[in-house]
Design a protein around this motif. Sequence first.
Motif, PDB file in Angstrom:
ATOM      1  N   THR A 135       0.832  -1.185   0.000  1.00 54.28           N
ATOM      2  CA  THR A 135       0.000   0.000   0.000  1.00 54.28           C
ATOM      3  C   THR A 135       0.875   1.246   0.000  1.00 54.28           C
ATOM      4  O   THR A 135       1.791   1.368   0.806  1.00 54.28           O
ATOM      5  N   ARG A 136       0.590   2.129  -0.919  1.00 55.22           N
ATOM      6  CA  ARG A 136       1.320   3.402  -0.958  1.00 55.22           C
ATOM      7  C   ARG A 136       0.812   4.276   0.183  1.00 55.22           C
ATOM      8  O   ARG A 136      -0.372   4.263   0.512  1.00 55.22           O
ATOM      9  N   ARG A 137       1.704   5.051   0.777  1.00 51.11           N
ATOM     10  CA  ARG A 137       1.349   5.948   1.868  1.00 51.11           C
ATOM     11  C   ARG A 137       1.707   7.367   1.475  1.00 51.11           C
ATOM     12  O   ARG A 137       2.737   7.601   0.849  1.00 51.11           O
ATOM     13  N   LEU A 138       0.862   8.296   1.872  1.00 53.89           N
ATOM     14  CA  LEU A 138       1.023   9.695   1.507  1.00 53.89           C
ATOM     15  C   LEU A 138       0.828  10.541   2.758  1.00 53.89           C
ATOM     16  O   LEU A 138      -0.050  10.253   3.577  1.00 53.89           O
ATOM     17  N   LEU A 139       1.644  11.594   2.915  1.00 55.95           N
ATOM     18  CA  LEU A 139       1.521  12.512   4.041  1.00 55.95           C
ATOM     19  C   LEU A 139       1.286  13.920   3.512  1.00 55.95           C
ATOM     20  O   LEU A 139       2.071  14.421   2.706  1.00 55.95           O
ATOM     21  N   LEU A 140       0.192  14.537   3.943  1.00 55.35           N
ATOM     22  CA  LEU A 140      -0.122  15.915   3.593  1.00 55.35           C
ATOM     23  C   LEU A 140       0.009  16.738   4.865  1.00 55.35           C
ATOM     24  O   LEU A 140      -0.698  16.485   5.846  1.00 55.35           O
ATOM     25  N   VAL A 141       0.932  17.703   4.854  1.00 55.93           N
ATOM     26  CA  VAL A 141       1.259  18.475   6.052  1.00 55.93           C
ATOM     27  C   VAL A 141       0.762  19.902   5.886  1.00 55.93           C
ATOM     28  O   VAL A 141       1.047  20.546   4.875  1.00 55.93           O
ATOM     29  N   GLY A 142       0.064  20.397   6.887  1.00 52.78           N
ATOM     30  CA  GLY A 142      -0.370  21.787   6.909  1.00 52.78           C
ATOM     31  C   GLY A 142       0.375  22.532   7.997  1.00 52.78           C
ATOM     32  O   GLY A 142       0.207  22.247   9.179  1.00 52.78           O
ATOM     33  N   LEU A 143       1.248  23.459   7.593  1.00 59.87           N
ATOM     34  CA  LEU A 143       2.047  24.191   8.567  1.00 59.87           C
ATOM     35  C   LEU A 143       1.305  25.423   9.068  1.00 59.87           C
ATOM     36  O   LEU A 143       0.461  25.991   8.384  1.00 59.87           O
ATOM     37  N   GLY A 144       1.676  25.845  10.256  1.00 56.48           N
ATOM     38  CA  GLY A 144       1.086  27.030  10.856  1.00 56.48           C
ATOM     39  C   GLY A 144       1.660  27.253  12.230  1.00 56.48           C
ATOM     40  O   GLY A 144       2.615  26.594  12.641  1.00 56.48           O
ATOM     41  N   ASN A 145       1.095  28.194  12.946  1.00 54.82           N
ATOM     42  CA  ASN A 145       1.504  28.503  14.312  1.00 54.82           C
ATOM     43  C   ASN A 145       0.353  28.218  15.258  1.00 54.82           C
ATOM     44  O   ASN A 145      -0.786  28.559  14.964  1.00 54.82           O
ATOM     45  N   PRO A 146       0.670  27.613  16.407  1.00 57.76           N
ATOM     46  CA  PRO A 146      -0.388  27.457  17.408  1.00 57.76           C
ATOM     47  C   PRO A 146      -0.700  28.825  18.018  1.00 57.76           C
ATOM     48  O   PRO A 146       0.109  29.749  17.924  1.00 57.76           O
ATOM     49  N   LEU A 147      -1.845  28.956  18.592  1.00 55.94           N
ATOM     50  CA  LEU A 147      -2.271  30.148  19.328  1.00 55.94           C
ATOM     51  C   LEU A 147      -2.589  31.351  18.450  1.00 55.94           C
ATOM     52  O   LEU A 147      -2.972  32.393  18.954  1.00 55.94           O
ATOM     53  N   ARG A 148      -2.397  31.265  17.162  1.00 54.28           N
ATOM     54  CA  ARG A 148      -2.708  32.374  16.258  1.00 54.28           C
ATOM     55  C   ARG A 148      -3.595  31.856  15.140  1.00 54.28           C
ATOM     56  O   ARG A 148      -3.176  31.758  13.998  1.00 54.28           O
ATOM     57  N   GLU A 149      -4.837  31.569  15.484  1.00 54.13           N
ATOM     58  CA  GLU A 149      -5.738  30.917  14.542  1.00 54.13           C
ATOM     59  C   GLU A 149      -5.974  31.685  13.248  1.00 54.13           C
ATOM     60  O   GLU A 149      -6.110  31.097  12.207  1.00 54.13           O
ATOM     61  N   HIS A 150      -6.064  32.988  13.307  1.00 58.65           N
ATOM     62  CA  HIS A 150      -6.439  33.754  12.115  1.00 58.65           C
ATOM     63  C   HIS A 150      -5.249  34.442  11.464  1.00 58.65           C
ATOM     64  O   HIS A 150      -5.383  35.484  10.847  1.00 58.65           O
ATOM     65  N   SER A 151      -4.079  33.827  11.560  1.00 59.62           N
ATOM     66  CA  SER A 151      -2.867  34.359  10.950  1.00 59.62           C
ATOM     67  C   SER A 151      -2.678  33.753   9.560  1.00 59.62           C
ATOM     68  O   SER A 151      -3.034  32.595   9.324  1.00 59.62           O
ATOM     69  N   ARG A 152      -2.108  34.526   8.657  1.00 62.20           N
ATOM     70  CA  ARG A 152      -1.803  34.004   7.320  1.00 62.20           C
ATOM     71  C   ARG A 152      -0.865  32.803   7.408  1.00 62.20           C
ATOM     72  O   ARG A 152      -0.898  31.912   6.565  1.00 62.20           O
ATOM     73  N   HIS A 153      -0.043  32.767   8.460  1.00 66.39           N
ATOM     74  CA  HIS A 153       0.865  31.633   8.656  1.00 66.39           C
ATOM     75  C   HIS A 153       0.114  30.306   8.719  1.00 66.39           C
ATOM     76  O   HIS A 153       0.679  29.258   8.466  1.00 66.39           O
ATOM     77  N   ASN A 154      -1.159  30.333   9.065  1.00 67.69           N
ATOM     78  CA  ASN A 154      -1.919  29.096   9.239  1.00 67.69           C
ATOM     79  C   ASN A 154      -2.625  28.607   7.987  1.00 67.69           C
ATOM     80  O   ASN A 154      -3.410  27.668   8.056  1.00 67.69           O
ATOM     81  N   CYS A 155      -2.341  29.180   6.839  1.00 68.61           N
ATOM     82  CA  CYS A 155      -3.046  28.760   5.622  1.00 68.61           C
ATOM     83  C   CYS A 155      -2.806  27.284   5.319  1.00 68.61           C
ATOM     84  O   CYS A 155      -3.690  26.602   4.815  1.00 68.61           O
ATOM     85  N   GLY A 156      -1.635  26.749   5.655  1.00 62.93           N
ATOM     86  CA  GLY A 156      -1.367  25.325   5.449  1.00 62.93           C
ATOM     87  C   GLY A 156      -2.304  24.453   6.264  1.00 62.93           C
ATOM     88  O   GLY A 156      -2.809  23.431   5.793  1.00 62.93           O
TER      89      GLY A 156
END
Length: 146
Positions: free
Chosen positions: A5-26
């Motif tokens: 079985t092939r395995r795939l990882l999709l990672v969304g980067l961001g910062n904790p504690l700053r929910e509405h920051s552009r950094h959290n788009c991932g």
Amino acid sequence: MSGQTRRLLLVGLGNPLREHSRHNCGKYVVDHIADILKFRWSTHKKINGEVANGSIILTPVEDIPKPGSKSKLAESSEPVKSDQAKVENRVETWLLKSNEFMNLNGLSVRSALKTLNIKASDMFVFHDDMDVDLGKFKLKTRGSPK
């Protein structure tokens, strides 16, 4: 990739504690993917993040009909062996939202790759880039985020 079985990882980067920051788009991207695929999030302490997983079926690009064209499947008189195709194209898919800050996300990602036994070449990382206009994206296959 027969028998494995092939395995795939999709990672969304961001910062904790700053929910509405552009950094959290991932993180927003993988949240949206989880919603579409009906994957459920859970906390994974060893990875230091939230993970969700399930199986998806990938369709080879050449099998996707172009807009305005007839589907190859509609023209074929041969029976479609969909169950066999589904098994061969099944991908165990993991989503990750790290609980680390942006400059430390690599620790969580490395732990996920090792713990989940996924090759780095089978990983996609979603993150913000101040050099790209909001609402646009770029796709890279190698190297650093720049």
